[in-house]
Design a protein around this motif. Sequence first.
Motif, mmCIF file in Angstrom:
data_model
loop_
_atom_site.group_PDB
_atom_site.id
_atom_site.type_symbol
_atom_site.label_atom_id
_atom_site.label_comp_id
_atom_site.label_asym_id
_atom_site.label_seq_id
_atom_site.Cartn_x
_atom_site.Cartn_y
_atom_site.Cartn_z
ATOM 1 N N UNK A 101 -13.345 -65.721 -76.640
ATOM 2 C CA UNK A 101 -13.325 -66.886 -75.756
ATOM 3 C C UNK A 101 -13.691 -66.529 -74.323
ATOM 4 N N UNK A 102 -13.052 -65.549 -73.715
ATOM 5 C CA UNK A 102 -13.349 -65.197 -72.319
ATOM 6 C C UNK A 102 -14.737 -64.604 -72.159
ATOM 7 N N UNK A 103 -15.236 -63.954 -73.196
ATOM 8 C CA UNK A 103 -16.560 -63.338 -73.130
ATOM 9 C C UNK A 103 -17.663 -64.329 -73.492
ATOM 10 N N UNK A 104 -17.270 -65.489 -73.990
ATOM 11 C CA UNK A 104 -18.234 -66.530 -74.318
ATOM 12 C C UNK A 104 -19.191 -66.150 -75.442
ATOM 13 N N UNK A 105 -18.680 -65.430 -76.445
ATOM 14 C CA UNK A 105 -19.570 -65.021 -77.531
ATOM 15 C C UNK A 105 -18.924 -65.249 -78.885
ATOM 16 N N UNK A 106 -19.785 -65.434 -79.871
ATOM 17 C CA UNK A 106 -19.369 -65.580 -81.261
ATOM 18 C C UNK A 106 -20.176 -64.565 -82.063
ATOM 19 N N UNK A 107 -19.467 -63.747 -82.828
ATOM 20 C CA UNK A 107 -20.121 -62.740 -83.652
ATOM 21 C C UNK A 107 -19.873 -63.082 -85.120
ATOM 22 N N UNK A 108 -20.965 -63.143 -85.868
ATOM 23 C CA UNK A 108 -20.877 -63.418 -87.301
ATOM 24 C C UNK A 108 -22.046 -62.725 -87.996
ATOM 25 N N UNK A 109 -22.120 -62.900 -89.297
ATOM 26 C CA UNK A 109 -23.234 -62.333 -90.054
ATOM 27 C C UNK A 109 -24.573 -62.886 -89.565
ATOM 28 N N UNK A 110 -24.553 -64.071 -88.991
ATOM 29 C CA UNK A 110 -25.776 -64.734 -88.532
ATOM 30 C C UNK A 110 -26.160 -64.379 -87.092
ATOM 31 N N UNK A 111 -25.340 -63.593 -86.414
ATOM 32 C CA UNK A 111 -25.605 -63.254 -85.011
ATOM 33 C C UNK A 111 -26.883 -62.436 -84.874
ATOM 34 N N UNK A 112 -27.523 -62.610 -83.731
ATOM 35 C CA UNK A 112 -28.716 -61.820 -83.418
ATOM 36 C C UNK A 112 -28.317 -60.360 -83.222
ATOM 37 N N UNK A 113 -29.248 -59.475 -83.485
ATOM 38 C CA UNK A 113 -28.963 -58.047 -83.355
ATOM 39 C C UNK A 113 -28.537 -57.690 -81.933
ATOM 40 N N UNK A 114 -29.106 -58.354 -80.941
ATOM 41 C CA UNK A 114 -28.733 -58.093 -79.549
ATOM 42 C C UNK A 114 -27.270 -58.452 -79.297
ATOM 43 N N UNK A 115 -26.814 -59.579 -79.850
ATOM 44 C CA UNK A 115 -25.415 -59.980 -79.689
ATOM 45 C C UNK A 115 -24.474 -58.982 -80.367
ATOM 46 N N UNK A 116 -24.878 -58.495 -81.546
ATOM 47 C CA UNK A 116 -24.076 -57.495 -82.245
ATOM 48 C C UNK A 116 -24.033 -56.183 -81.458
ATOM 49 N N UNK A 117 -25.152 -55.840 -80.821
ATOM 50 C CA UNK A 117 -25.196 -54.629 -80.014
ATOM 51 C C UNK A 117 -24.236 -54.742 -78.829
ATOM 52 N N UNK A 118 -24.245 -55.894 -78.158
ATOM 53 C CA UNK A 118 -23.350 -56.106 -77.013
ATOM 54 C C UNK A 118 -21.899 -56.044 -77.468
ATOM 55 N N UNK A 119 -21.599 -56.614 -78.615
ATOM 56 C CA UNK A 119 -20.249 -56.521 -79.182
ATOM 57 C C UNK A 119 -19.881 -55.055 -79.413
ATOM 58 N N UNK A 120 -20.794 -54.297 -79.992
ATOM 59 C CA UNK A 120 -20.557 -52.872 -80.211
ATOM 60 C C UNK A 120 -20.294 -52.121 -78.919
ATOM 61 N N UNK A 121 -21.039 -52.457 -77.876
ATOM 62 C CA UNK A 121 -20.819 -51.826 -76.584
ATOM 63 C C UNK A 121 -19.449 -52.198 -76.018
ATOM 64 N N UNK A 122 -19.051 -53.438 -76.210
ATOM 65 C CA UNK A 122 -17.713 -53.857 -75.745
ATOM 66 C C UNK A 122 -16.610 -53.099 -76.482
ATOM 67 N N UNK A 123 -16.827 -52.837 -77.762
ATOM 68 C CA UNK A 123 -15.848 -52.039 -78.523
ATOM 69 C C UNK A 123 -15.771 -50.635 -77.948
ATOM 70 N N UNK A 124 -16.925 -50.035 -77.683
ATOM 71 C CA UNK A 124 -16.956 -48.683 -77.107
ATOM 72 C C UNK A 124 -16.244 -48.662 -75.761
ATOM 73 N N UNK A 125 -16.520 -49.658 -74.916
ATOM 74 C CA UNK A 125 -15.859 -49.727 -73.614
ATOM 75 C C UNK A 125 -14.352 -49.955 -73.769
ATOM 76 N N UNK A 126 -13.965 -50.766 -74.750
ATOM 77 C CA UNK A 126 -12.540 -51.003 -74.996
ATOM 78 C C UNK A 126 -11.841 -49.733 -75.447
ATOM 79 N N UNK A 127 -12.542 -48.918 -76.206
ATOM 80 C CA UNK A 127 -11.978 -47.662 -76.691
ATOM 81 C C UNK A 127 -11.640 -46.736 -75.514
ATOM 82 N N UNK A 128 -12.434 -46.823 -74.464
ATOM 83 C CA UNK A 128 -12.204 -46.015 -73.264
ATOM 84 C C UNK A 128 -10.887 -46.430 -72.622
#
Length: 139
Positions: free
Chosen positions: A112-139
Amino acid sequence: MPKKKASIIDTNKAVAYIRVSSQEQEKGYFLSAQEKLLRKYAEDEGYEIVEFFREAMSAKTSGRKQFNLMLKYLKAHNDVNKLLVEKTDRITRNFKDVVTLDSIEGLELHFVKEGSIISEKSKSQDKMIYGLRVVLSKQ
């Protein structure tokens, strides 16, 4: 191997997951602020929150009780395919949980705060940004 849902039904039903990192934060404003945000988002989008999962535990490692209960709930209810969460670091800060969430067929993750929805239908760029957010969250 996680059990997949049979015949996904896209409805307006959602679950909401709210998490803080410690018992001290649980006593304060943090959980109620997340809940208020997710309720407002659901109302605005026309979603019905059928279950709330609340947790006061770090997400650095897998094994959170409410997180696991939520996964079981989602796998058992094929008419619920939306998971509402404040932002990436509230749902996961480890890669195992990302893989587990990704294995649930038809699931939409609403950040909600990030304004994004990730699903099987998401664009590869959106999935990449989600992955980067996970990496940053891990930090």
